[in-house]
Design a protein around this motif. Structure first.
Motif, PDB file in Angstrom:
ATOM      1  N   ALA A  81      -3.837   3.389  -0.294  1.00  0.00           N
ATOM      2  CA  ALA A  81      -2.849   4.309  -0.841  1.00  0.00           C
ATOM      3  C   ALA A  81      -3.359   4.966  -2.114  1.00  0.00           C
ATOM      4  O   ALA A  81      -3.110   6.144  -2.369  1.00  0.00           O
ATOM      5  N   GLU A 116       7.402  -0.200   5.279  1.00  0.00           N
ATOM      6  CA  GLU A 116       7.802  -0.026   3.880  1.00  0.00           C
ATOM      7  C   GLU A 116       9.086   0.790   3.759  1.00  0.00           C
ATOM      8  O   GLU A 116       9.932   0.525   2.906  1.00  0.00           O
ATOM      9  N   LYS A 176       0.810  -1.217   0.000  1.00  0.00           N
ATOM     10  CA  LYS A 176       0.000   0.000   0.000  1.00  0.00           C
ATOM     11  C   LYS A 176       0.845   1.269   0.000  1.00  0.00           C
ATOM     12  O   LYS A 176       0.497   2.259  -0.640  1.00  0.00           O
ATOM     13  N   TYR A 177       1.936   1.243   0.728  1.00  0.00           N
ATOM     14  CA  TYR A 177       2.710   2.459   0.912  1.00  0.00           C
ATOM     15  C   TYR A 177       4.131   2.342   0.342  1.00  0.00           C
ATOM     16  O   TYR A 177       5.019   3.085   0.735  1.00  0.00           O
ATOM     17  N   VAL A 186       3.623   2.477   6.970  1.00  0.00           N
ATOM     18  CA  VAL A 186       4.608   3.234   6.188  1.00  0.00           C
ATOM     19  C   VAL A 186       6.005   2.945   6.712  1.00  0.00           C
ATOM     20  O   VAL A 186       6.964   2.819   5.946  1.00  0.00           O
ATOM     21  N   ALA A 239      -2.771   9.400  -2.242  1.00  0.00           N
ATOM     22  CA  ALA A 239      -1.388   9.564  -1.786  1.00  0.00           C
ATOM     23  C   ALA A 239      -0.395   9.471  -2.946  1.00  0.00           C
ATOM     24  O   ALA A 239       0.676  10.054  -2.896  1.00  0.00           O
ATOM     25  N   LEU A 297       5.175   5.521  -1.670  1.00  0.00           N
ATOM     26  CA  LEU A 297       5.343   6.616  -0.723  1.00  0.00           C
ATOM     27  C   LEU A 297       6.640   6.443   0.064  1.00  0.00           C
ATOM     28  O   LEU A 297       7.410   7.392   0.242  1.00  0.00           O
ATOM     29  N   GLY A 338       0.354  12.058   1.256  1.00  0.00           N
ATOM     30  CA  GLY A 338       0.616  11.009   2.223  1.00  0.00           C
ATOM     31  C   GLY A 338       1.488  11.465   3.375  1.00  0.00           C
ATOM     32  O   GLY A 338       1.652  10.750   4.354  1.00  0.00           O
TER      33      GLY A 338
END
Length: 632
Positions: A503, A76, A3-4, A73, A508, A7, A51
């Motif tokens: 995300a 990641e 998902k992140y 996050v 984001a 980012l 984000g």
């Protein structure tokens, strides 16, 4: 793709790359970096990144504020930077105060969630006792109390583990040190129950200390270390110094066993003989001094602490106060240190709620509701950084609400019996879970109302948004230029906010739409160059000749298929014309495997454009339909 993941990659890039990172931790809402050179970080890029709420620098930390989903996050970012718990060594924080804040935050942050959970359970149990739903002798009470109290009772063990990580000691050695500090038969209560002391050191003075046992002829001053914090931290720090010497002296081939052997054999006896007693004396004096300060002027203390609390949070300086509250609970069974701060988050939340009625920017207005929900739960960073602080006055008004509610609570002598709960979940912590006396909780509710009325009223009546009202963009701009993105797939279209992946849904990664394909074929949406073909072939990045960057992500979590059912027909760096085949995929097979084939089409450099307009059509043909219009 996680998902992140994207980012996280951008965050790592803009803090100066993985080679610029000394260490990384996180708290409830922030990534806390220790950077080798903060000047290499791109502050403005990070602040304006979708984000990221904002960036702060405090206590020797470079803090990237994310929000409530920061743990995901963080994972990641750790992955993107190639970091692990094992390579998070000492950072080069300068200044004594900065180092102190760094140590305290690094030690307490890892078990903050468990601490909060324990506090909430104890608060809930206090509520049950107050309402006479359970008695303090029932099995239900005993078990729930054990669940809530365990993290507090065995605090030296939790602290031993995290302090070991902070000081680069084997974490199981830290665990053993903490466990030794709470070993039942060496606690003062246990020793006092078996007979008279052998003698009393410093008899007749403030430092009178009973001695019930000796270690190799040396007197061991009896103390209770359960629920304590500082002794375990200092003993683990001392152990780190012994470990350094031991590693230099002991041959490497036998270090795995003999380094821990000598570290424990030396650090724990010295901890019980000297470090523990000295620290206990000092913490007792600190607690007494704090109580005297409160006795001198509770109203003034609550006023100042309640008013400044949010500033302390912004700069990470609240860690200089939190340990005092933990020490108080450990030594006295209750605390007054943080009582005056209780109303601050509610004042902030109410100020932001009032802003909803005055804000002109729809994007800012959309931030209010999630910020209010988060604030009621005690997490105010989204409200502070996203809304009140940039507008200045609402933040100041919230400080006024926090100050007045803090003065009220301190003046009324409210006591906090447990720690951990935040926001509304903190109310039960003011109930005595032994007697059920609940007047403190009633005062806390009054303080909530007081703080929220002040924060809301001042903001609503005395603040005006000076932002120029944003008008809906038309199909042309000041220079009349626009770029068209054709549909890369056949299918139906829906808003990106309906995506199953957060995300994408939150924007984001950039603006765009969601396509539900009717066939497994992706074509180029314009003339351009392929810049990325993911190894699993489920996503492709392409940039137009004018510089518009598009990400086409086929399905949600389809990275887990590891390329199965996907076939890329282009390679990275290849020039393509609109309509050229990019990727084919087996739609039915992917869906049969349990994955959604909904495909986000994202303009990843959204910030380079005035706006991205979405098609009004609900059915698309990749050969004929315009999907997005980028305005410049």
């Amino acid at each position: 793709m996680g998902k992140y993941q994207e980012l996280a990659a951008q965050i790592v890039k803009n803090v100066g790359g993985k080679e610029n990172i000394n260490s990384l931790t996180h708290c409830i809402t922030r990534l806390r970096f220790k950077l080798k050179d903060e000047s290499r970080a791109n502050d403005e890029v990070l602040k304006n990144m979708e984000g990221v709420v904002t960036v702060m620098k405090s206590g020797g930390q470079y803090q990237v504020v994310i929000g409530n989903h920061v743990p995901y996050v963080y994972e990641e970012v750790m992955s993107a930077a190639g970091l692990s718990a094992e390579n998070m060594g000492d950072s080069n924080t300068s200044g004594v105060f900065n180092k102190l804040i760094d140590v305290l935050s690094g030690i307490f942050q890892p078990f903050l969630g468990a601490l909060a959970a324990g506090g909430m359970i104890k608060g809930m149990l206090a509520l049950f006792v107050a309402f006479n739903w359970v008695t303090d002798t029932s099995g239900t009470y005993i078990i729930l109390n054990a669940i809530g109290d365990a993290i507090f009772y065995f605090m030296p063990i939790a602290v031993g583990i995290t302090a070991a990580k902070k000081f680069n000691v084997n974490q199981y050695v830290g665990l053993a040190i903490g466990a030794a500090m709470v070993y039942p038969t060496i606690q003062l209560d246990a020793l006092a129950g078996v007979g008279d002391p052998l003698r009393t050191l410093f008899a007749g003075s403030l430092f009178a200390s009973p001695v019930y046992m000796e270690f190799i002829g040396l007197p061991v001053i009896a103390n209770n270390y359960v629920s304590s914090v500082v002794p375990a931290i200092i003993v683990v720090w001392f152990a780190s110094k012994i470990q350094k010497v031991a590693r230099k002296v002991i041959p490497e081939v036998i270090q795995n066993f003999f380094v821990p052997f000598f570290v424990l054999l030396i650090s724990i006896p010295i901890g019980l003989l000297a470090i523990g007693p000295v620290i206990s004396f000092l913490t007792d004096l600190l607690a007494a001094g704090f109580n005297n300060l409160m006795a001198f002027s509770p109203l003034l203390f609550g006023l100042v602490l309640g008013g400044l609390w949010q500033l302390l949070v912004i700069f990470g300086l609240h860690w200089s106060v939190i340990p005092i509250a933990i020490i108080q609970i450990g030594t006295m069974g209750y605390s007054t240190a943080l009582v005056g701060t209780f109303g601050a988050s509610f004042a902030q939340t109410a100020a932001v709620a009032a802003m909803y009625f005055k804000l002109k920017n729809p994007k800012e207005k959309a931030l209010v509701i999630p910020a209010v929900i988060s604030g009621l739960c005690g997490v105010t960073e989204p409200a502070i950084y996203g809304l009140s602080l940039p507008k200045k006055k609402p933040f100041i008004f919230s400080m006024v609400g926090g100050a007045i509610s803090g003065a009220f609570l301190a003046q009324m002598g409210v006591i906090q019996y447990t720690m951990g709960g935040l926001g509304v979940f903190m109310v039960p912590s003011f109930i005595n879970n032994t007697t059920g006396e609940a007047m403190g909780a009633i005062y806390a509710i009054i303080a909530i109302v007081m703080a929220m009325v002040i924060g809301f009223t001042l903001t609503f009546f005395f603040w005006q948004d000076d932002t120029v009202e944003i008008m809906e963009p038309t199909t042309t701009t000041s220079n009349g230029k626009k770029e068209i993105v054709m549909a890369p797939l056949n299918g139906t279209v829906s808003a990106l906010s309906t995506a199953k992946d957060e995300a994408f849904a939150t924007g984001a990664l950039g603006k765009g739409v969601l396509i539900h394909p009717t066939e497994g074929k992706v074509v180029a949406p314009f003339d351009g160059t392929v810049v990325t073909v993911f190894p699993t072939q489920h996503a492709i990045g392409i940039v137009s000749e004018q510089g518009l960057e598009i990400l086409i992500h086929i399905g949600i979590d389809t990275v887990q298929l590891e390329g199965k059912h996907f076939n890329a027909h282009v390679t990275q760096g290849q020039k393509v014309k609109r309509g050229d085949l990019l990727v084919t995929f087996e739609k039915e097979a992917i869906e049969k495997a349990g994955y959604s084939t909904e495909t986000p089409v994202i303009v990843t450099n959204t910030k380079d454009y005035l706006d991205i307009l979405e098609t009004e059509k609900t059915s698309l043909s990749s050969a004929n339909d315009e999907l997005l219009t980028a305005l410049t």
